[in-house]
Design a protein around this motif. Structure first.
Motif, PDB file in Angstrom:
ATOM      1  N   ILE A 172     -10.609  17.054  60.267  1.00 16.53           N
ATOM      2  CA  ILE A 172      -9.964  16.500  61.559  1.00 16.53           C
ATOM      3  C   ILE A 172      -8.893  15.497  61.544  1.00 16.53           C
ATOM      4  O   ILE A 172      -8.165  15.649  62.115  1.00 16.53           O
ATOM      5  N   LEU A 173      -9.195  14.527  60.818  1.00 19.05           N
ATOM      6  CA  LEU A 173      -8.198  13.304  60.700  1.00 19.05           C
ATOM      7  C   LEU A 173      -7.019  13.899  60.328  1.00 19.05           C
ATOM      8  O   LEU A 173      -5.961  13.316  60.660  1.00 19.05           O
ATOM      9  N   VAL A 174      -6.791  14.711  59.180  1.00 19.37           N
ATOM     10  CA  VAL A 174      -5.574  14.977  58.567  1.00 19.37           C
ATOM     11  C   VAL A 174      -4.534  16.084  59.591  1.00 19.37           C
ATOM     12  O   VAL A 174      -3.526  16.172  59.356  1.00 19.37           O
ATOM     13  N   THR A 175      -5.229  16.133  60.799  1.00 18.40           N
ATOM     14  CA  THR A 175      -4.349  17.008  61.915  1.00 18.40           C
ATOM     15  C   THR A 175      -3.564  16.129  62.563  1.00 18.40           C
ATOM     16  O   THR A 175      -2.796  16.633  63.362  1.00 18.40           O
ATOM     17  N   LEU A 176      -3.945  14.812  62.475  1.00 17.81           N
ATOM     18  CA  LEU A 176      -3.260  13.881  63.357  1.00 17.81           C
ATOM     19  C   LEU A 176      -2.032  13.015  62.700  1.00 17.81           C
ATOM     20  O   LEU A 176      -1.841  13.254  61.651  1.00 17.81           O
ATOM     21  N   PRO A 177      -1.178  12.371  63.660  1.00 18.94           N
ATOM     22  CA  PRO A 177      -0.023  11.864  62.841  1.00 18.94           C
ATOM     23  C   PRO A 177      -0.330  10.957  61.925  1.00 18.94           C
ATOM     24  O   PRO A 177      -1.386  10.297  61.869  1.00 18.94           O
ATOM     25  N   PRO A 178       0.748  10.422  61.155  1.00 19.34           N
ATOM     26  CA  PRO A 178       0.516   9.461  59.964  1.00 19.34           C
ATOM     27  C   PRO A 178      -0.110   8.218  60.531  1.00 19.34           C
ATOM     28  O   PRO A 178      -1.044   7.504  59.730  1.00 19.34           O
ATOM     29  N   VAL A 179       0.280   7.635  61.449  1.00 21.38           N
ATOM     30  CA  VAL A 179      -0.089   6.322  61.899  1.00 21.38           C
ATOM     31  C   VAL A 179      -1.930   6.468  62.229  1.00 21.38           C
ATOM     32  O   VAL A 179      -2.449   5.518  61.671  1.00 21.38           O
ATOM     33  N   ALA A 180      -1.932   7.471  62.868  1.00 20.10           N
ATOM     34  CA  ALA A 180      -3.664   7.631  63.080  1.00 20.10           C
ATOM     35  C   ALA A 180      -4.204   8.120  61.853  1.00 20.10           C
ATOM     36  O   ALA A 180      -5.636   7.598  61.817  1.00 20.10           O
ATOM     37  N   ILE A 181      -3.886   8.635  61.178  1.00 19.85           N
ATOM     38  CA  ILE A 181      -4.632   8.870  59.857  1.00 19.85           C
ATOM     39  C   ILE A 181      -4.715   7.618  58.967  1.00 19.85           C
ATOM     40  O   ILE A 181      -5.829   7.353  58.394  1.00 19.85           O
ATOM     41  N   ALA A 182      -3.808   6.698  59.053  1.00 23.18           N
ATOM     42  CA  ALA A 182      -3.915   5.515  58.253  1.00 23.18           C
ATOM     43  C   ALA A 182      -4.944   4.716  58.955  1.00 23.18           C
ATOM     44  O   ALA A 182      -5.733   4.059  58.346  1.00 23.18           O
ATOM     45  N   LEU A 183      -4.873   4.593  60.429  1.00 26.61           N
ATOM     46  CA  LEU A 183      -6.042   3.806  61.050  1.00 26.61           C
ATOM     47  C   LEU A 183      -7.304   4.570  60.920  1.00 26.61           C
ATOM     48  O   LEU A 183      -8.411   3.719  60.629  1.00 26.61           O
ATOM     49  N   GLY A 184      -7.496   5.719  60.649  1.00 20.92           N
ATOM     50  CA  GLY A 184      -8.866   6.527  60.392  1.00 20.92           C
ATOM     51  C   GLY A 184      -9.369   6.193  59.062  1.00 20.92           C
ATOM     52  O   GLY A 184     -10.700   5.774  59.031  1.00 20.92           O
ATOM     53  N   VAL A 185      -8.540   6.051  57.997  1.00 23.58           N
ATOM     54  CA  VAL A 185      -8.843   5.686  56.775  1.00 23.58           C
ATOM     55  C   VAL A 185      -9.258   4.186  56.727  1.00 23.58           C
ATOM     56  O   VAL A 185     -10.299   3.856  56.262  1.00 23.58           O
ATOM     57  N   GLY A 186      -8.661   3.282  57.447  1.00 21.83           N
ATOM     58  CA  GLY A 186      -8.987   2.069  57.405  1.00 21.83           C
ATOM     59  C   GLY A 186     -10.112   1.685  58.096  1.00 21.83           C
ATOM     60  O   GLY A 186     -10.715   0.595  57.890  1.00 21.83           O
ATOM     61  N   SER A 187     -10.596   2.649  59.228  1.00 21.94           N
ATOM     62  CA  SER A 187     -12.011   2.204  59.849  1.00 21.94           C
ATOM     63  C   SER A 187     -12.896   2.219  58.666  1.00 21.94           C
ATOM     64  O   SER A 187     -14.222   1.695  59.175  1.00 21.94           O
ATOM     65  N   LEU A 188     -13.054   2.703  57.824  1.00 25.80           N
ATOM     66  CA  LEU A 188     -13.901   2.697  56.772  1.00 25.80           C
ATOM     67  C   LEU A 188     -14.353   1.672  56.151  1.00 25.80           C
ATOM     68  O   LEU A 188     -15.642   1.111  56.029  1.00 25.80           O
ATOM     69  N   ALA A 189     -13.349   0.654  56.413  1.00 29.99           N
ATOM     70  CA  ALA A 189     -13.588  -0.774  55.785  1.00 29.99           C
ATOM     71  C   ALA A 189     -14.547  -1.438  56.837  1.00 29.99           C
ATOM     72  O   ALA A 189     -15.004  -2.671  56.501  1.00 29.99           O
ATOM     73  N   LEU A 190     -14.463  -0.949  57.897  1.00 34.33           N
ATOM     74  CA  LEU A 190     -15.642  -1.437  58.921  1.00 34.33           C
ATOM     75  C   LEU A 190     -16.765  -0.875  58.870  1.00 34.33           C
ATOM     76  O   LEU A 190     -18.026  -1.446  59.075  1.00 34.33           O
ATOM     77  N   VAL A 191     -16.776   0.569  58.825  1.00 34.41           N
ATOM     78  CA  VAL A 191     -18.147   1.183  58.850  1.00 34.41           C
ATOM     79  C   VAL A 191     -19.008   0.674  57.943  1.00 34.41           C
ATOM     80  O   VAL A 191     -20.119   0.830  58.192  1.00 34.41           O
ATOM     81  N   PHE A 192     -18.573   0.907  56.514  1.00 32.33           N
ATOM     82  CA  PHE A 192     -19.417   0.800  55.508  1.00 32.33           C
ATOM     83  C   PHE A 192     -20.071  -0.506  55.346  1.00 32.33           C
ATOM     84  O   PHE A 192     -21.573  -0.724  55.106  1.00 32.33           O
ATOM     85  N   PRO A 193     -19.411  -1.644  55.923  1.00 30.45           N
ATOM     86  CA  PRO A 193     -20.043  -3.249  55.626  1.00 30.45           C
ATOM     87  C   PRO A 193     -21.014  -3.172  56.911  1.00 30.45           C
ATOM     88  O   PRO A 193     -21.944  -4.376  56.888  1.00 30.45           O
ATOM     89  N   TYR A 194     -20.929  -2.545  58.040  1.00 28.93           N
ATOM     90  CA  TYR A 194     -21.521  -2.893  59.129  1.00 28.93           C
ATOM     91  C   TYR A 194     -23.290  -2.919  58.824  1.00 28.93           C
ATOM     92  O   TYR A 194     -23.827  -4.238  59.552  1.00 28.93           O
ATOM     93  N   PRO A 195     -23.966  -2.164  58.173  1.00 22.92           N
ATOM     94  CA  PRO A 195     -25.333  -2.225  58.143  1.00 22.92           C
ATOM     95  C   PRO A 195     -25.756  -3.736  57.244  1.00 22.92           C
ATOM     96  O   PRO A 195     -26.900  -4.234  57.469  1.00 22.92           O
TER      97      PRO A 195
END
Length: 304
Positions: A125-148
């Protein structure tokens, strides 16, 4: 006639999953929390708010549908990460010991494989979005994984959840415009405070168990002062949303409707009982209505 679902800890039993889904798939749908959609709504609304905010009066319904699918998948991935990290703690908490991993319905190896599958769907789904949105989507993983891990190291894991759950306020705007601006940043900040409010209420369900096993939360940190703090969190939410509406040149109709949404937050605080687990869950779930009211206010502001 189907009987009403009951609860095994925090897991609904006897609902549509038990009635219509093959037994082999049920633990995975429960791992995704598909039978408890409030988390998906709370993840999705910041995306929808910013998509509507960035639109030219008529939101991109196809994009909103794409983000809805993404929210289901990524919320499921987030729950899977959380349950992998917390399975030992969950086994010690009455409300969570029946979840798929601590109960043995899903092994850790199976959970990891399921997580990878969900992330691949999210990537598609992410790769269908504009480049800035893709970069933000990838960057979100830096928040998702440490949360627990946050509940082990800080009294404010709800703040980290706010950073994570409201990331869509940035992505939605970027998906429409291809860039970043002040209005989505203000909505992102507003969403963080909103999450601090509703997830602190939610955390009061587990405060006794959390204290026993050494897990931290704002519910334990703020204790009896929680209602006053939640008033502050929610007030800040509304102020920042109003500022975002001003920065986005929304019409005057936005502000009274935002005020109506504010009444929903006021109701949560005025009628809430932080020592009643059922009431905490009810107030937490009611934030779905706040999300709809804010979306309606944005759309009205765009039309006006």
């Amino acid at each position: 006639m189907n009987s009403a679902p009951t609860l095994d800890g925090d897991i609904p039993v006897g609902n549509w999953i038990d009635r219509h889904v093959p037994a082999v798939l049920r633990p995975y749908l429960r791992l995704m929390r598909l039978d408890r959609p409030i988390g998906t709504w709370l993840l999705l609304f910041p995306c929808w708010w910013s998509i509507a905010l960035a639109g030219d009066g008529q939101p991109d319904w196809l994009l909103m549908g794409l983000f809805a699918v993404g929210a289901v998948v990524m919320r499921g991935a987030g729950c899977t990460i959380n349950d992998i990290a917390d399975h030992k703690f969950d086994a010690q908490v009455e409300r969570t010991r029946g979840r798929p991993i601590p109960s043995g319905a899903v092994t850790l190896k199976q959970a990891w494989a399921f997580l990878v599958a969900q992330l691949l769907v999210g990537l598609a789904i992410l790769v269908t979005l504009p480049p800035v949105a893709i970069a933000l989507g990838v960057g979100s993983l830096a928040l998702v994984f440490p949360y627990p891990l946050m509940k082990r190291i800080t009294w404010w894991p709800q703040a980290w959840l706010g950073l994570t759950f409201n990331w869509g306020a940035l992505m939605g705007w970027a998906a429409v415009t291809g860039d970043m601006a002040l209005p989505p940043l203000l909505f992102y900040a507003a969403g963080i405070l909103w999450t601090l409010g509703y997830d602190t209420i939610y955390a009061h369900q587990d405060k006794e168990d959390d204290a026993l096993i050494g897990v931290k939360s704002t519910a334990l940190r703020l204790a009896a002062a929680t209602p006053r703090w939640v008033v502050g969190f929610y007030a800040g939410t509304l102020v920042l949303m109003a500022a975002a509406g001003w920065a986005a040149d929304l019409g005057l109709a936005f502000y009274p409707l935002l005020g109506v949404a504010g009444l929903q937050l006021a109701w949560q605080v005025a009628t809430g009982d932080i020592d009643d687990s059922a009431d905490c869950l009810e107030k937490f779930k009611s934030n779905r209505w706040f999300g709809w009211l804010v979306l309606g206010a944005i759309l009205a502001g765009k039309v006006a």
